[in-house]
Design a protein around this motif. Structure first.
Motif, PDB file in Angstrom:
ATOM      1  N   LEU A 105       0.866  -1.089  -0.008  1.00  0.00           N
ATOM      2  CA  LEU A 105      -0.287  -0.076   0.085  1.00  0.00           C
ATOM      3  C   LEU A 105       0.769   1.260   0.091  1.00  0.00           C
ATOM      4  N   GLY A 106       0.682   2.020  -1.076  1.00  0.00           N
ATOM      5  CA  GLY A 106       1.648   2.951  -1.033  1.00  0.00           C
ATOM      6  C   GLY A 106       0.335   4.302  -0.992  1.00  0.00           C
ATOM      7  N   ILE A 107       0.536   5.104   0.289  1.00  0.00           N
ATOM      8  CA  ILE A 107      -0.202   6.224   0.848  1.00  0.00           C
ATOM      9  C   ILE A 107       0.570   7.462   1.040  1.00  0.00           C
ATOM     10  N   ASP A 108       0.212   8.664   0.285  1.00  0.00           N
ATOM     11  CA  ASP A 108       0.576   9.893   0.445  1.00  0.00           C
ATOM     12  C   ASP A 108      -0.353  10.642   1.515  1.00  0.00           C
ATOM     13  N   LEU A 109       0.121  10.489   2.898  1.00  0.00           N
ATOM     14  CA  LEU A 109      -0.678  11.408   3.746  1.00  0.00           C
ATOM     15  C   LEU A 109      -1.017  12.756   3.566  1.00  0.00           C
ATOM     16  N   ALA A 110      -0.282  13.668   2.797  1.00  0.00           N
ATOM     17  CA  ALA A 110      -0.292  14.804   2.504  1.00  0.00           C
ATOM     18  C   ALA A 110      -1.136  15.203   1.692  1.00  0.00           C
ATOM     19  N   THR A 111      -1.585  14.200   0.753  1.00  0.00           N
ATOM     20  CA  THR A 111      -2.441  14.525  -0.560  1.00  0.00           C
ATOM     21  C   THR A 111      -3.504  13.394  -0.659  1.00  0.00           C
ATOM     22  N   GLN A 141     -11.266   8.423   0.598  1.00  0.00           N
ATOM     23  CA  GLN A 141     -11.963   8.511   1.652  1.00  0.00           C
ATOM     24  C   GLN A 141     -11.298   7.981   2.907  1.00  0.00           C
ATOM     25  N   TYR A 142     -11.684   8.746   3.970  1.00  0.00           N
ATOM     26  CA  TYR A 142     -11.104   8.303   5.376  1.00  0.00           C
ATOM     27  C   TYR A 142      -9.578   8.461   5.678  1.00  0.00           C
ATOM     28  N   ILE A 143      -8.857   8.984   4.913  1.00  0.00           N
ATOM     29  CA  ILE A 143      -7.588   9.373   4.994  1.00  0.00           C
ATOM     30  C   ILE A 143      -7.372  10.821   5.521  1.00  0.00           C
ATOM     31  N   GLN A 144      -6.776  10.858   6.714  1.00  0.00           N
ATOM     32  CA  GLN A 144      -6.744  12.184   7.458  1.00  0.00           C
ATOM     33  C   GLN A 144      -5.183  12.445   6.841  1.00  0.00           C
ATOM     34  N   THR A 145      -5.101  13.972   6.476  1.00  0.00           N
ATOM     35  CA  THR A 145      -3.688  14.623   6.275  1.00  0.00           C
ATOM     36  C   THR A 145      -2.764  14.957   7.019  1.00  0.00           C
ATOM     37  N   ARG A 146      -1.725  14.476   6.740  1.00  0.00           N
ATOM     38  CA  ARG A 146      -0.502  14.773   7.704  1.00  0.00           C
ATOM     39  C   ARG A 146       0.793  15.360   7.030  1.00  0.00           C
TER      40      ARG A 146
END
Length: 306
Positions: A105-111, A141-146
């Motif tokens: 899983l690649g996830i960009d928490l900023a975007t 959906q449901y991804i909080q930015t950090r």
């Protein structure tokens, strides 16, 4: 390589069964047996990559690999080359072996961008070479930015837990994000494999009852990859990250799914799944990044908590 719906793979039998239990229609999944160009570029931007791999008994383990952006590259649409190995003490470490299945899983928490890729490890030396069997994008959906920054703090010793202690429950119950590793049952062969996914909600959306986790399942992309896998093989690996300290909590447990929880579930939940934790590990400062909270995803604001 151009995208074409003719390239799409079918959902496997347990994903289709989960869709029927949820009252959804089945059909072709927007899942391809190769990496589209935008996914190839996306993975190369990431400083971390969340993983699902097997332990010695075949249980899924959830973990994370890290490196400077560019540590993951795609030399061709069927391959990811990962210039990293699991950190010392990672209880998932032995599963990163040539011939093993892997979910990524690649996830960009900023975007709030995320893409998933599943396949097999075909080589391990200074890093990993992964042959891609499935590749697909997910909605934000449901991804909080950090905002994420590298921290210099050295990781502490791994602690094996006999069950969930107060500190583990505090981390779980304060989390707005966790990661789940699952696998399809062996009978599905090449149609399945290992998978790594993300879940999010407001802090408190994951409840604990002793060594049991109670997790609401909110409206998502309707693929039912994770719940389909768990329907066929109830073994799961979970990963919770303390983004303030870098602590990782890795769990393994057996899952039961309540498809019609009614008033027993928090607001917005369509199902519940319960994880009876059987093994747990705490790894202080093992995630070498610290993340500053930005904002909740709009979908998260409509979710209830216990």
């Amino acid at each position: 390589m151009a995208s074409d719906p003719m390239d799409f793979l079918p959902f496997h039998a347990d994903e289709q069964a989960a869709q029927r239990l949820a009252g959804q229609r089945t059909g072709l999944a927007p899942i391809r047996p190769f990496l589209p160009e935008q996914h190839r570029a996306f993975f190369s931007l990431l400083p971390y990559l969340f993983t699902a791999t097997p332990d010695a008994a075949g249980w899924p383990m959830a973990s994370v690999l890290t490196g400077a952006p560019g540590f993951v590259v795609s030399p061709d649409p069927a391959t990811l080359a990962i210039d990293a190995l699991p950190r010392d003490g990672d209880p998932a470490g032995s599963g990163f072996a040539a011939g093993a299945g892997i979910g990524l899983l690649g996830i960009d928490l900023a975007t709030r961008r995320r893409n998933r890729a599943n396949g097999w490890i075909v080589a391990r030396d200074r890093g990993l070479t992964v042959r891609i069997a499935q590749s697909f994008g997910n909605c934000p959906q449901y991804i909080q930015t950090r905002g994420v920054a590298l921290a210099a703090k050295e990781a502490g010793p791994v602690e094996t837990l006999s069950g969930l202690d107060d500190a583990a429950r505090d981390l779980i119950e304060s989390a707005d994000t966790f990661f789940v590793a699952s696998r399809s049952r062996a009978e599905l062969g090449d149609a399945g494999g290992f998978d790594m996914s993300h879940r999010g909600g407001r802090p408190g959306f994951v409840g604990t009852r002793g060594d049991r986790l109670v997790i609401p399942d909110f409206r998502g992309n309707r693929f039912f990859n994770t719940l389909g896998n768990l329907l066929g093989d109830p073994r799961a690996g979970l990963l919770f990250v303390n983004f303030d300290t870098g602590e990782l909590l890795q769990l393994q447990g057996s899952v039961t799914i309540d498809w019609q929880p009614g008033e027993a579930a928090p607001d917005g939940a369509e199902r519940l799944w319960r994880v009876d934790v059987q093994r747990a590990w705490r790894r202080p400062a093992a995630f070498p990044y610290r993340a500053t909270f930005g904002s909740y995803a709009p979908s998260t604001l409509h979710t209830g908590v216990w």
